[in-house]
Design a protein around this motif. Structure first.
Motif, mmCIF file in Angstrom:
data_model
loop_
_atom_site.group_PDB
_atom_site.id
_atom_site.type_symbol
_atom_site.label_atom_id
_atom_site.label_comp_id
_atom_site.label_asym_id
_atom_site.label_seq_id
_atom_site.Cartn_x
_atom_site.Cartn_y
_atom_site.Cartn_z
ATOM 1 N N HIS B 436 0.837 -1.206 0.000
ATOM 2 C CA HIS B 436 0.000 0.000 0.000
ATOM 3 C C HIS B 436 0.878 1.265 0.000
ATOM 4 O O HIS B 436 0.588 2.222 -0.725
ATOM 5 C CB HIS B 436 -0.916 -0.023 1.228
ATOM 6 C CG HIS B 436 -1.934 1.067 1.201
ATOM 7 N ND1 HIS B 436 -2.988 1.092 0.316
ATOM 8 C CD2 HIS B 436 -2.044 2.212 1.945
ATOM 9 C CE1 HIS B 436 -3.698 2.184 0.511
ATOM 10 N NE2 HIS B 436 -3.132 2.890 1.510
ATOM 11 N N GLU B 437 1.928 1.200 0.795
ATOM 12 C CA GLU B 437 2.832 2.365 0.874
ATOM 13 C C GLU B 437 3.413 2.670 -0.504
ATOM 14 O O GLU B 437 3.492 3.824 -0.928
ATOM 15 C CB GLU B 437 3.985 2.121 1.864
ATOM 16 C CG GLU B 437 3.571 2.141 3.338
ATOM 17 C CD GLU B 437 2.760 0.921 3.739
ATOM 18 O OE1 GLU B 437 3.039 -0.192 3.207
ATOM 19 O OE2 GLU B 437 1.819 1.041 4.534
ATOM 20 N N GLU B 438 3.824 1.578 -1.186
ATOM 21 C CA GLU B 438 4.404 1.752 -2.512
ATOM 22 C C GLU B 438 3.376 2.346 -3.469
ATOM 23 O O GLU B 438 3.715 3.168 -4.317
ATOM 24 C CB GLU B 438 4.936 0.419 -3.061
ATOM 25 C CG GLU B 438 6.243 0.010 -2.396
ATOM 26 C CD GLU B 438 6.665 -1.401 -2.791
ATOM 27 O OE1 GLU B 438 7.679 -1.554 -3.470
ATOM 28 O OE2 GLU B 438 5.942 -2.355 -2.401
ATOM 29 N N LEU B 439 2.129 1.931 -3.296
ATOM 30 C CA LEU B 439 1.070 2.449 -4.154
ATOM 31 C C LEU B 439 0.881 3.954 -3.896
ATOM 32 O O LEU B 439 0.741 4.750 -4.837
ATOM 33 C CB LEU B 439 -0.238 1.679 -3.911
ATOM 34 C CG LEU B 439 -1.425 2.106 -4.775
ATOM 35 C CD1 LEU B 439 -1.130 1.819 -6.245
ATOM 36 C CD2 LEU B 439 -2.707 1.380 -4.350
ATOM 37 N N VAL B 440 0.871 4.297 -2.642
ATOM 38 C CA VAL B 440 0.719 5.725 -2.280
ATOM 39 C C VAL B 440 1.842 6.538 -2.943
ATOM 40 O O VAL B 440 1.599 7.570 -3.573
ATOM 41 C CB VAL B 440 0.734 5.896 -0.749
ATOM 42 C CG1 VAL B 440 0.786 7.396 -0.379
ATOM 43 C CG2 VAL B 440 -0.496 5.236 -0.134
ATOM 44 N N THR B 441 3.056 5.979 -2.845
ATOM 45 C CA THR B 441 4.199 6.656 -3.461
ATOM 46 C C THR B 441 3.989 6.788 -4.967
ATOM 47 O O THR B 441 4.253 7.839 -5.557
ATOM 48 C CB THR B 441 5.490 5.859 -3.198
ATOM 49 O OG1 THR B 441 5.525 5.527 -1.823
ATOM 50 C CG2 THR B 441 6.730 6.674 -3.573
ATOM 51 N N ALA B 442 3.530 5.696 -5.601
ATOM 52 C CA ALA B 442 3.336 5.699 -7.049
ATOM 53 C C ALA B 442 2.311 6.758 -7.454
ATOM 54 O O ALA B 442 2.489 7.458 -8.454
ATOM 55 C CB ALA B 442 2.908 4.313 -7.526
ATOM 56 N N VAL B 443 1.235 6.846 -6.674
ATOM 57 C CA VAL B 443 0.197 7.843 -6.954
ATOM 58 C C VAL B 443 0.788 9.254 -6.844
ATOM 59 O O VAL B 443 0.590 10.101 -7.729
ATOM 60 C CB VAL B 443 -1.002 7.665 -5.996
ATOM 61 C CG1 VAL B 443 -1.941 8.880 -6.061
ATOM 62 C CG2 VAL B 443 -1.749 6.372 -6.333
ATOM 63 N N GLU B 444 1.511 9.463 -5.775
ATOM 64 C CA GLU B 444 2.120 10.778 -5.576
ATOM 65 C C GLU B 444 3.055 11.117 -6.737
ATOM 66 O O GLU B 444 3.032 12.221 -7.281
ATOM 67 C CB GLU B 444 2.910 10.819 -4.260
ATOM 68 C CG GLU B 444 1.973 10.930 -3.049
ATOM 69 C CD GLU B 444 2.678 10.651 -1.728
ATOM 70 O OE1 GLU B 444 3.900 10.336 -1.767
ATOM 71 O OE2 GLU B 444 2.014 10.732 -0.690
#
Lengths: 479, 495, 94
Positions: B436-444
């Motif tokens: 999830h953290e990686e996804l948040v980063t990707a979105v950002e």
């Protein structure tokens, strides 16, 4: 206590009361078999008979409840399988054939406590009316060595009449129990078709064959049939109706009975030379309160052709399995399959058997089927229907068992048809399937016994037994 | 050369799928040691009597109903008499005058209705093994008495193609009804071909020959083609066709007349006195009718109409019952007909070609296939990885079941540990590790890297959303869950 | 109807029996006598229909339950020739 000429019922009682041992009784019979060896009634005495008798003695000594035929020594016809023992059907072909399983009837009798002494001579594959067709020599009449025992269950009848056992099993396809019973002065019943399981009876003609007891008394006959009859899951054709206790229900009775006689048999009876005896019986029956009525069965004279057409057709197919591949002996030196079949079968079967196989193939073969096999099936159905009606109007039909007393050995062997005609009175019951019994009813000119045959409606064996008991207890020849 | 028409009638023998033999209680089983499934009845010992198996009758009636036959009110068994060592009683119990089923037929793709004459029940013969002059022939009665239904057609078939199509459809119906396994390689289904030729348009039938015991469709095809050609050539050269029985030699690709005797067709049939006539009540027939399951056509219809599968896929899936059954077992685990169908149609069936079996779980269990499908759906595995995982799981499964394939290159893996797709994926590092953290980063990152795109969000929100999802997916190399990404992006864009 | 040698040979073939020429002649004599007796059937007036055995219902048939078979040794006990647990006959040429 004297062991001579005991019935099965007397034996059961005597053993229970420890009048003698089963071992002693078996030894008595074995001696009798030995003494009468010239009759050629018994093909083999089983070597475990005495041992089995001792086991029965132990059972009796133990005080346990005893089965119905406990310790009764018997002989079985050579076409009824008993595992581990030879069953040769008096054929060279099966000379060494060791039964691989036990027939239902033998199993039922073993469960009832009998001791099986040995196997009885017969016409090869039950084809014959004199026991002269045995591959192991003819069996002679119990009362006269020059005369035939009758057949095909000749050995069984002679074994009973000559006191070689308490009773014997026979099989009846066209008279094979009743005719030898008549010739030797004993009681023989052919039960209703399918009343007794045929599982383990080497088939001659499947829709005619029935196993039945040959006994010294009507009581024994009733008792033994009560034990061996009944449905068998190994014989799909066996009747599923329950079996009455014929012995317990036995009640000698003739008064009020409606007795039928067949018009078409009058001329035949006249030809036997014993019309006075059978007429005497009619008169006597009426004097005892029975009514006698004559019925006409126009196709009675078709019994023999019908019988010989259908039984040979079935036989030719039933005997195909004897081919030298699986259990029958194989001719020596065969190098290919054709030789194996032809040589083994030609060496293995006797002449009468070959004749019937050939006739059976004739009536079934293409071009003749409708005129012979099918026609005979239709005549059979017609006869069944006629007798259904007759038995709505009477309780029993009586007729002679045979044309007369036992004939001389060799007197009919040259002419098959003359031999076939001997079955004139007996094939009827097998064609229609009804139960029929033969009981002694007098003596012929030679002093040898004659038989009275009684036929009842299907599954009405009790009527036969009740009639027969009264007859034997009360009828005195010439009275 | 004149124009000829070929006239073909088929007689098909199929072993009925019962537990016990037709006239005794010995096992109905293929491949046992010689003469071990034998008793007095099936070896034809003296005094033995046949007792009819109810299921064998019911299954024959069931086959008849599935093929549109009329069921007779009474059925009779007859004896067919001839001598041969595989026939223990010197007669075969069969049916002639009153068979169980009459009529019926199968519609061919070209619209022709190929009629059946009848279906009857009979007993199989034993097995002969012909060795050599010294040893001779060996007789094994294990097969003797196994129930056989004989299906006889009218002479309605006019080519090898039609014959093979007919047989394929017939076999499918028998298998789907559950009445026969029709394992051709085990002799569970055999075919006799009656063939004649006649001049086109002529009403006069030619003399026919009979070819016996063809036990594969390929053999049927070759035998028909050969025999039609032989007969036409014979007639063209002025010869005559002799009515005879011929034996097909598949190795030589030729048929030869069989040795026959003058009387060989006089079987002297008569009603078997050891067996009673069977009375067949209409209520019994209706009860049996109720037990007929959905057949291939019925299943195909559901696959197309309810599951939305393409006609072609539905056809492939239902051609063989064992494939259709496998498909439906998978469906029971998770109702994803399209995904399951895709995997079966491509990956599973490809392996089936190399590893023939009637049990697809020998290749991959339904559970493992569904696990793989589920990993893909949940984006826990990439497509390429899912294919690799399938390869690993199926290879392991096949070598575990090596003994079930006739393939000498396979060696059996004797281990007993469960083959688990998910575990294997983990062990091989195939599972997505996109947190999830990686996804948040990707979105950002996506929003930061393409700041202009979001300006149009109010006018065309879907287009913008799709653009950013694409970027997130690309960034994650396809590992991200697009639904999750969408949720996060929406929240950000609407801030 | 009189039976011919050819007919006797046909029946012998169907019966898997062989006869010497003398036996065939003797057989013809006996067989013609028997046929004369059996031919009485031809005068019978009967309804021309099939006659079948007694019947039973489907529900009365044997349930399909497999039971133990006989030991192979017992099956082969009386075999005139056996090999490899099989009955053995001369090589059959098809």
């Amino acid at each position: 206590m004297e062991m001579k000429n005991l019935t099965a019922i007397q034996i059961v009682e005597a053993l229970k009361n420890k009048e003698f041992t089963c071992e002693a009784l078996v030894k008595y019979y074995l001696e009798n078999i030995e003494k009468n060896a010239q009759k050629n009634a018994v093909l083999e005495v089983f070597d475990d008979a005495i041992e089995n008798a001792k086991k029965i003695d132990e059972l009796i000594a133990s005080g346990q409840e005893l089965p119905a035929l406990c310790g009764v020594p018997i002989i079985i016809k050579d076409n009824i399988l008993y595992k581990g023992k030879i069953s040769s059907c008096a054929s060279k072909f099966l000379k060494g054939y060791k039964a691989q399983y036990t027939s239902t009837v033998v199993q039922k009798l073993l469960d009832a406590g009998v001791v099986i002494l040995g196997r009885a001579n017969m016409d090869e594959f039950a084809m014959g009316g004199s026991c002269e067709n045995s591959a192991f020599g003819p069996c002679k009449n119990a009362l006269d060595d020059r005369r035939v025992s009758g057949g095909s269950s000749g050995g069984s009848a002679v074994a009973v009449a000559s006191d070689m056992c308490a009773f014997a099993l026979g099989s009846d396809t066209g008279g094979s129990i009743r005719q030898p019973a008549s010739f030797n002065g004993v009681v023989g019943i052919k039960p209703t078709y399918a009343r007794v399981s045929r599982y383990g009876l080497v088939a001659y003609a499947s829709s005619f064959d029935q196993i039945g007891p040959i006994t010294k008394s009507v009581e024994d006959s009733a008792l033994v049939l009560s034990i061996i009859a009944g449905h068998d899951e190994k014989d799909e054709t066996s009747l599923s109706s329950s079996v009455p206790n014929y012995f317990k229900n036995l009640e000698g009775k003739i008064a009020g009975l409606k007795v039928g006689v067949l018009k078409e048999t009058n001329d035949l009876i006249a030809k036997t030379g014993y019309a006075h005896i059978y007429d005497g019986i009619r008169t006597w029956l009426e004097s005892q309160g029975a009514s006698v009525q004559e019925f006409s069965v126009p196709s009675f004279d078709l019994c023999l052709p019908t019988y010989y057409t259908l039984t040979t057709a079935e036989a030719t197919s039933n005997l195909g399995r004897f081919d030298g591949v699986k259990y029958t002996s194989r001719a020596e030196g065969v190098t290919n399959l054709d030789e194996l079949y032809l040589n083994s079968r030609s060496e293995g079967f006797g002449n009468e058997v070959k004749r019937r196989i050939m006739l059976g193939n004739f009536v079934l073969s293409s071009g003749y089927y409708d005129a012979y096999y099918m026609k005979a099936m239709q005549v059979r159905q017609g006869l069944k229907n006629e007798f259904k009606t007759i038995f709505q109007n009477c309780d029993v039909v009586i007729l002679p068992t045979t044309f007369g007393e036992a004939f001389e050995i060799g007197s009919k062997t040259n002419n098959p048809v003359e031999m076939y005609v001997e079955d004139m009175f007996t094939t009827l019951a097998n064609i229609i399937g009804n139960p029929a019994i033969s009981i002694p009813c007098g003596k012929g000119k030679t002093g040898l016994p004659l038989g009275l045959q009684i036929i009842a409606d299907n599954e009405q064996e009790q009527t036969l037994f009740n009639f027969s008991k009264y007859f034997i207890d009360n009828f005195k020849e010439g009275k | 050369m004149k124009d000829y028409e070929i006239v073909i009638g088929l007689e098909i023998h199929a072993e009925v799928n019962t537990n016990s033999k037709v006239f005794c209680s010995c096992k109905n089983e293929f491949g046992s040691a010689p003469n071990t499934n034998c008793c007095p009845v099936c070896v034809g010992l003296p005094g033995a009597l046949p007792v009819l198996n109810k299921k064998a009758v019911e299954y024959t009636i069931k086959a008849g109903l599935a093929l549109g036959c009329e069921i007779n009110d009474i059925a009779v068994f007859e004896r067919k008499n001839y001598f041969y060592p595989d026939l223990s009683k010197a007669y075969q119990i069969s049916q002639l005058v009153k068979p169980l089923c009459l009529g019926g037929g199968i519609e061919l793709d070209n619209g022709k209705f190929a009629r059946l004459n009848r279906i009857h029940l009979e007993e199989d013969a034993g097995k002969l093994t012909h060795k050599n002059q010294t040893i001779g022939t060996l007789v094994d009665y294990n097969r003797g008495g196994i129930p056989l239904m004989e299906i006889v057609t009218e002479p309605d078939i006019s080519s090898a193609d039609e014959a093979v199509e007919f047989l394929t459809k017939l076999r499918r119906t028998l298998i789907y009804s559950g009445v026969a396994n029709c394992r051709m390689e085990q002799g569970g289904m055999r075919c006799d071909v009656n063939l004649s030729v006649k001049e086109k348009g002529s009403n006069v039938l030619g003399t026919r020959t009979e070819m016996k015991n063809l036990n594969s469709f390929k053999m049927v095809r070759r035998a028909i083609e050969y025999e039609a050609k032989r007969q036409i050539e014979e007639l063209e050269s002025g010869g005559k066709i002799v009515q005879q029985t011929r034996k097909w030699d598949d190795n030589k690709g030729k048929s030869f007349p069989m040795r026959s005797k003058e009387n060989s067709n006089d079987y002297r049939y008569f009603p078997d006195p050891d067996l009673l006539t069977i009375e067949i009540d209409r209520e019994d027939v209706e009860e049996i009718r109720k037990t007929i399951p959905l057949l291939a056509e019925g299943r195909k219809k559901i696959y197309v109409e309810q599951y939305g599968l393409p006609e072609y896929d539905a056809k492939i899936l239902t051609n063989d019952k064992f494939i259709s059954d496998y498909f439906e077992n998978c469906l029971k685990i998770a109702h994803m007909p399209k995904q399951i169908s895709n995997w079966i149609m491509t990956d599973v069936l490809k392996l089936l070609k190399d590893y023939p079996t009637e049990d697809l779980t020998n290749i991959i269990s339904e559970k493992n296939l569904m696990e793989i499908i589920s990993l893909v759906e949940k984006r826990e595995i990439t497509r390429p990885n899912s294919k690799a995982l399938f390869e690993i799981v199926s290879t392991a499964t096949i070598s575990r079941n090596a003994d079930k394939f006739e393939n000498e290159d396979l060696t059996k893996d004797e281990s007993t540990e469960e083959i688990n797709a998910k575990k294997l994926a983990e062990q091989n590092g195939m599972l997505n590790s996109f947190s999830h953290e990686e996804l948040v980063t990707a979105v950002e990152n996506a929003l930061a890297n393409f700041p202009n795109a979001r300006k149009d969000y109010n006018e065309t929100p879907d287009k913008v959303l799709r653009f950013y999802i694409g970027k997130v997916m690309a960034f994650s190399k396809g590992l991200a869950n697009p639904q999750e990404a969408e949720k996060l992006l929406k929240a950000e864009l609407e801030k | 109807m009189e039976i011919t040698i050819k007919e006797v040979e046909r029946l012998a073939d169907l019966s898997a029996l062989k006869f010497s020429d003398d036996e065939k002649q003797k057989f013809i004599g006996d067989f013609n006598n028997i046929l004369e007796m059996v031919n009485q059937l031809q005068k019978a007036e009967v309804s021309a229909q099939n006659v079948f055995n007694r019947s039973h219902k489907l529900s009365e048939l044997r349930e399909d339950i497999a039971k133990p078979s006989f030991d192979t040794e017992l099956i082969l006990e009386n075999a005139p020739k056996q090999r490899r647990n099989c009955f053995n006959v001369p090589l059959v040429v098809e």
